[in-house]
Design an enzyme around this catalytic site. Structure first.
Site, PDB file in Angstrom:
ATOM      1  N   HIS A  38      -7.725  -0.591   2.284  1.00 40.39           N
ATOM      2  CA  HIS A  38      -7.684  -1.403   3.652  1.00 40.39           C
ATOM      3  C   HIS A  38      -6.463  -0.471   4.349  1.00 40.39           C
ATOM      4  O   HIS A  38      -5.751   0.280   3.852  1.00 40.39           O
ATOM      5  CB  HIS A  38      -7.320  -2.809   3.460  1.00 40.39           C
ATOM      6  CG  HIS A  38      -6.230  -3.079   2.674  1.00 40.39           C
ATOM      7  ND1 HIS A  38      -4.787  -2.664   2.827  1.00 40.39           N
ATOM      8  CD2 HIS A  38      -6.023  -3.693   1.430  1.00 40.39           C
ATOM      9  CE1 HIS A  38      -3.872  -3.031   1.917  1.00 40.39           C
ATOM     10  NE2 HIS A  38      -4.731  -3.802   1.163  1.00 40.39           N
ATOM     11  N   HIS A  41      -3.266   0.397   2.769  1.00 34.90           N
ATOM     12  CA  HIS A  41      -3.143   1.538   2.038  1.00 34.90           C
ATOM     13  C   HIS A  41      -3.257   2.779   2.726  1.00 34.90           C
ATOM     14  O   HIS A  41      -2.341   3.636   2.719  1.00 34.90           O
ATOM     15  CB  HIS A  41      -4.387   1.967   1.100  1.00 34.90           C
ATOM     16  CG  HIS A  41      -4.613   0.634   0.141  1.00 34.90           C
ATOM     17  ND1 HIS A  41      -5.509  -0.489   0.246  1.00 34.90           N
ATOM     18  CD2 HIS A  41      -3.907   0.337  -0.923  1.00 34.90           C
ATOM     19  CE1 HIS A  41      -5.419  -1.127  -0.779  1.00 34.90           C
ATOM     20  NE2 HIS A  41      -4.519  -0.876  -1.427  1.00 34.90           N
ATOM     21  N   LYS A 162       4.825  -4.756   0.441  1.00 29.78           N
ATOM     22  CA  LYS A 162       4.119  -5.912   0.138  1.00 29.78           C
ATOM     23  C   LYS A 162       4.160  -6.271  -1.439  1.00 29.78           C
ATOM     24  O   LYS A 162       4.467  -7.361  -1.634  1.00 29.78           O
ATOM     25  CB  LYS A 162       2.547  -5.477   0.311  1.00 29.78           C
ATOM     26  CG  LYS A 162       1.492  -6.405  -0.345  1.00 29.78           C
ATOM     27  CD  LYS A 162       1.215  -7.603   0.386  1.00 29.78           C
ATOM     28  CE  LYS A 162      -0.085  -8.167  -0.250  1.00 29.78           C
ATOM     29  NZ  LYS A 162      -0.392  -7.896  -1.665  1.00 29.78           N
ATOM     30  N   GLN A 166       7.457  -4.648  -7.368  1.00 30.21           N
ATOM     31  CA  GLN A 166       6.958  -3.418  -8.063  1.00 30.21           C
ATOM     32  C   GLN A 166       7.473  -2.131  -7.371  1.00 30.21           C
ATOM     33  O   GLN A 166       7.713  -1.216  -8.257  1.00 30.21           O
ATOM     34  CB  GLN A 166       5.537  -3.200  -7.738  1.00 30.21           C
ATOM     35  CG  GLN A 166       4.789  -1.886  -7.903  1.00 30.21           C
ATOM     36  CD  GLN A 166       3.339  -2.146  -7.609  1.00 30.21           C
ATOM     37  OE1 GLN A 166       2.453  -2.542  -8.459  1.00 30.21           O
ATOM     38  NE2 GLN A 166       2.795  -1.593  -6.572  1.00 30.21           N
TER      39      GLN A 166
HETATM   40  P1  AMP Z   1      -2.932  -1.827  -4.775  1.00 30.76           P
HETATM   41  O1  AMP Z   1      -4.204  -0.847  -4.400  1.00 30.76           O
HETATM   42  O2  AMP Z   1      -2.976  -3.295  -4.474  1.00 30.76           O
HETATM   43  O3  AMP Z   1      -2.272  -1.454  -6.275  1.00 30.76           O
HETATM   44  O4  AMP Z   1      -1.842  -1.305  -3.701  1.00 30.76           O
HETATM   45  C1  AMP Z   1      -1.505   0.130  -3.731  1.00 30.76           C
HETATM   46  C2  AMP Z   1      -0.339   0.342  -2.828  1.00 30.76           C
HETATM   47  O5  AMP Z   1      -0.587  -0.097  -1.612  1.00 30.76           O
HETATM   48  C3  AMP Z   1       0.938  -0.340  -3.217  1.00 30.76           C
HETATM   49  O6  AMP Z   1       2.051   0.354  -3.443  1.00 30.76           O
HETATM   50  C4  AMP Z   1       0.998  -1.649  -2.530  1.00 30.76           C
HETATM   51  O7  AMP Z   1       2.127  -2.340  -2.271  1.00 30.76           O
HETATM   52  C5  AMP Z   1       0.393  -0.985  -1.108  1.00 30.76           C
HETATM   53  N1  AMP Z   1       0.077  -2.027  -0.270  1.00 30.76           N
HETATM   54  C6  AMP Z   1      -1.060  -2.817  -0.525  1.00 30.76           C
HETATM   55  N2  AMP Z   1      -1.054  -3.786   0.377  1.00 30.76           N
HETATM   56  C7  AMP Z   1      -0.310  -3.362   1.474  1.00 30.76           C
HETATM   57  C8  AMP Z   1      -0.136  -3.990   2.787  1.00 30.76           C
HETATM   58  N3  AMP Z   1      -0.583  -5.166   3.295  1.00 30.76           N
HETATM   59  N4  AMP Z   1       0.638  -3.364   3.444  1.00 30.76           N
HETATM   60  C9  AMP Z   1       1.518  -2.212   2.743  1.00 30.76           C
HETATM   61  N5  AMP Z   1       1.486  -1.742   1.535  1.00 30.76           N
HETATM   62  C10 AMP Z   1       0.431  -2.245   0.844  1.00 30.76           C
END
Ligand code: AMP
Length: 293
Positions: A38, A41, A162, A166
């Site tokens: 989204h 990312h 977010k 982590q």
């Molecule tokens: P995920 O695919 O959920 O593991 O996220 C991959 C990366 O994208 C991680 O570093 C998350 O913190 C970051 N991320 C996910 N959602 C958001 C968001 N709404 N804003 C900023 N970074 C995000």
């Protein structure tokens, strides 16, 4: 539109690609993701580009960070859609690392379990917040990020605030274990209605989504109350818990913690972050807000 990114699924090929880039003097940026991309990312990818010459995005749903009752089986995916989104970015991305399984070493299992038996733990930071209800989560995250760092060998890696805990855990791991990687935290991307973007939002019904807006709304109210002088964390927590519960959410945690060591704070005297996890139906969402008075 940039060409569809090169996709690499083999870890040796991935490492060779990175090494050939480094041999050409290029700085490598990595954005680890679990896919179903989204705008949050994509903002990480854009920021990675501004800090590096070539950008790798990993798309891998890491099974070892999910507990037995968690949503691994229903975690959303759309690999071809992800590739299209990445190609549509200005400059696209240079490579997508999409391994089938990072824990299959081709040998026999170890004492009837999977062959993998080495783990990275960031012992204190992993305990609170999400670590309380997801006891193996950060062990899985720190381990897979270590593997990705060793395979991709990036110079810089982007993580979203977010997932605040982590981000801090990865920063601590990089410091403690002497990875030569710059870890950068990116601000949270939100939908127009304020909901923090998350791959899991797709599982919310329209009613649940409406209720979930209470997280951001209540955090904004808490932040403005703090700016107006309410520095007692208990009061601010109660405000947020009531707002989310009244909306129909079920709180997992709502904590005000120090931005660096993530320890609970009673009164706001230095930069804090208000972290929340709450359930809406079967969907658990997390969000947070930094408060710098
Ligand atoms: P995920 O695919 O959920 O593991 O996220 C991959 C990366 O994208 C991680 O570093 C998350 O913190 C970051 N991320 C996910 N959602 C958001 C968001 N709404 N804003 C900023 N970074 C995000």
């Amino acid at each position: 539109m940039a060409p569809t990114p090169k996709v690499i699924s083999d870890k040796d090929e991935m490492r060779n690609w990175s090494r050939s880039m480094r041999a050409q003097g290029k700085r490598i940026g990595l954005v680890p993701t679990m896919g179903f991309l989204h705008a949050g990312h994509l903002s990480l990818v854009a920021q990675a580009r501004s800090h590096s010459d070539v950008v790798a995005v990993s798309i891998y749903v890491n099974p070892v960070q999910f507990g037995p009752t968690e949503d691994l089986a229903t975690y959303p995916s759309d690999f071809h859609g992800d590739l299209r989104k990445l190609a549509a970015l200005p400059g696209g991305v240079d490579v997508v690392f999409h391994p089938p399984n990072l824990y299959d070493y081709g040998g026999p299992p170890v004492s009837s379990g999977p062959a993998h038996e080495s783990w990275v733990r960031v012992e204190k930071l992993e305990l609170g917040l999400c670590g309380k209800s997801r006891p193996i989560f950060f062990r899985g995250v720190a381990t897979v990020v270590t593997k990705l760092f060793n395979i991709v060998e990036p110079d810089v890696a982007m993580f979203g605030k977010k997932d605040y805990q982590q981000w801090r855990i990865i920063q601590r791991m990089v410091r403690d274990l002497d990875f030569s990687i710059q870890v950068i935290g990116a601000e949270i991307t939100r939908d127009n209605d304020g909901l923090a973007m998350s791959s899991r939002n797709v599982h919310l019904s329209p009613e649940e989504r409406e209720k979930a807006l209470s997280i951001n709304k209540s955090l904004l109210r808490a932040k403005s109350a703090a700016k107006d002088g309410q520095v007692h964390c208990e009061k601010l927590r109660n405000l947020v818990i009531k707002c989310i519960t009244d909306a129909g959410g079920r709180i997992d945690y709502a904590e005000i913690v120090d931005q660096n060591n993530l320890e609970k704070v009673e009164q706001i005297k230095s930069p804090v972050v208000f972290c929340v996890a709450a359930w809406f139906g079967k969907v658990r969402l997390i969000d947070n807000m930094e408060i710098n008075l």
